[in-house]
Design an enzyme around this catalytic site. Structure first.
Site, PDB file in Angstrom:
ATOM      1  N   CYS A 181       0.873  -1.179   0.000  1.00 49.90           N
ATOM      2  CA  CYS A 181       0.000   0.000   0.000  1.00 49.90           C
ATOM      3  C   CYS A 181       0.912   1.232   0.000  1.00 49.90           C
ATOM      4  CB  CYS A 181      -0.888   0.000   1.235  1.00 49.90           C
ATOM      5  SG  CYS A 181       0.082   0.103   2.743  1.00 49.90           S
ATOM      6  N   CYS A 205       2.680   5.946   8.988  1.00 52.13           N
ATOM      7  CA  CYS A 205       1.791   6.292   7.878  1.00 52.13           C
ATOM      8  C   CYS A 205       0.906   7.476   8.293  1.00 52.13           C
ATOM      9  CB  CYS A 205       0.924   5.089   7.518  1.00 52.13           C
ATOM     10  SG  CYS A 205      -0.245   5.486   6.217  1.00 52.13           S
ATOM     11  N   GLU A 248       0.164  -1.302  15.742  1.00 49.97           N
ATOM     12  CA  GLU A 248      -0.610  -0.091  15.414  1.00 49.97           C
ATOM     13  C   GLU A 248      -1.604   0.222  16.533  1.00 49.97           C
ATOM     14  OE1 GLU A 248      -2.615   0.245  11.472  1.00 49.97           O
ATOM     15  OE2 GLU A 248      -4.247   1.050  12.669  1.00 49.97           O
ATOM     16  N   SER A 264       1.284 -11.055   9.237  1.00 49.73           N
ATOM     17  CA  SER A 264       0.694  -9.815   8.727  1.00 49.73           C
ATOM     18  C   SER A 264      -0.817  -9.838   8.949  1.00 49.73           C
ATOM     19  CB  SER A 264       1.014  -9.667   7.235  1.00 49.73           C
ATOM     20  OG  SER A 264       0.060  -8.840   6.617  1.00 49.73           O
ATOM     21  N   ASN A 284      -3.167  -7.732   7.961  1.00 48.91           N
ATOM     22  CA  ASN A 284      -4.044  -7.460   6.810  1.00 48.91           C
ATOM     23  C   ASN A 284      -4.047  -8.618   5.822  1.00 48.91           C
ATOM     24  OD1 ASN A 284      -2.485  -6.491   4.180  1.00 48.91           O
ATOM     25  ND2 ASN A 284      -1.292  -5.833   5.933  1.00 48.91           N
TER      26      ASN A 284
HETATM   27  S1  SF4 Z   1      -2.957   3.077   6.933  1.00 48.31           S
HETATM   28 FE1  SF4 Z   1      -1.887   1.151   6.812  1.00 48.31          FE
HETATM   29  S2  SF4 Z   1      -2.859   0.122   5.045  1.00 48.31           S
HETATM   30 FE2  SF4 Z   1      -3.360   2.318   4.902  1.00 48.31          FE
HETATM   31  S3  SF4 Z   1      -1.801   3.222   3.567  1.00 48.31           S
HETATM   32 FE3  SF4 Z   1      -1.144   3.460   5.719  1.00 48.31          FE
HETATM   33  S4  SF4 Z   1       0.153   1.688   6.121  1.00 48.31           S
HETATM   34 FE4  SF4 Z   1      -1.042   1.233   4.298  1.00 48.31          FE
END
Ligand code: SF4
Length: 295
Positions: free
Chosen positions: A12, A95, A125, A216, A218
């Protein structure tokens, strides 16, 4: 044999960004450490190790001047404070969508809502999100949501990779037990798109392969979604795990991959399957090698 790869399979945006930041940092600083695994993919981790990166679980071994990468999952403010106290140089690859969840959770708390995080309490997370609020509640199953007491107020955020169906079910349940419910659907679109594609593709093909780390979150969810639609779904980390017997009588294979699976791993699997079915000896129907990305 027809091979179809889901359009969004693999990295991603946030993971790609974190890996690029790590690689760029390694060019400048040989003493680069990552707090935890940068991504949940053993093979990509091996590649990064070869480039010189080391991975640490705790902060005890860090020295002043070390460069530390914060992975895309993010960390709590306590961790950042400790890293600063140690005099490390921080490269924050959290992220931006995860940072947005931190902001929303803190906003709910400022507005006086007790905060519930829907997600896996052991996932980095979720640990990072929980670290941004004083008294977080966490639920990862419907039973845990059911067990929550009746409340007058509740604010909800969720792990960015949460299963959309679980989210919907949990919110429907909470609506019946909370008077004032404020919900932020913080599932990342990268996650929901991958889940939607996995479901659609699994319903169209004979066999589904889901590529990605067994650790993982996801990828595991993509596997569960695929398996619920197509019992001939298999979660693999690499081409070496593929068993020919999975494809007996099959005419089509669908492939998807978690957000932490590099493109080169997906390409290896596609190329291995194309070789395996050269001549169509397993299906007995000849070969149609459409390894393009279509859905
Ligand atoms: S929130 Fe998680 S799944 Fe979405 S773009 Fe960021 S790292 Fe990737």
């Amino acid at each position: 044999m027809e091979i179809k790869v889901a359009r969004s399979a693999g990295f991603c945006w946030g993971v790609k960004r974190a890996v690029n930041m790590a690689v760029e940092t390694l060019k400048e600083s040989k003493n680069t450490r990552c707090l935890g695994e940068l991504i949940h993919n053993k093979r990509e981790i091996e590649r990064l190790k070869k480039l010189g990166m080391s991975f640490i679980e705790g902060m005890d071994e860090l020295k002043e001047g070390d460069t530390v990468i914060i992975r895309s999952h993010g960390v709590s403010p306590k961790v950042i404070k400790k890293l600063k106290e140690k005099g490390t140089h921080i490269v924050d690859a959290t992220c931006p969508f995860v940072k947005d969840v931190h902001e929303k959770a803190m906003k709910l708390e400022r507005e006086g809502y007790p905060v519930l995080i829907l997600g896996n309490p052991d996932h980095p997370e979720v640990i990072g999100i929980a670290g941004h609020i004083k008294e977080p509640m966490i639920a990862s199953t419907i039973e845990e949501v059911e067990a929550l007491p009746k409340m007058t107020k509740l604010g909800v955020v969720c792990q960015t990779t949460l299963n959309l169906n679980f989210f919907k079910e949990a919110i429907a349940l909470l609506s019946s037990k909370v008077k004032e419910l404020k919900v932020y659907n913080t599932i990342c679109s990268a996650t929901s798109i991958r889940q939607k594609e996995a479901k659609e593709l699994a319903g169209k093909v004979d066999v589904m392969l889901i590529i990605g780390g067994k650790n993982s979150s996801n990828t595991t969810k993509l596997y569960q979604i695929s398996k619920s639609v197509n019992p001939r779904s298999y979660h693999i980390e690499s081409k070496e795990e593929i068993k020919e017997e999975w494809f007996r009588g099959a005419r089509s294979i669908g492939i998807t991959a978690g957000a932490s699976t590099p493109k080169w791993v997906i390409d290896e699997v596609v190329s291995h399957l194309s070789t395996l079915f050269k001549g169509g000896e397993l299906s007995g129907r000849g070969v149609c090698q459409t390894a393009g990305r279509e859905l």
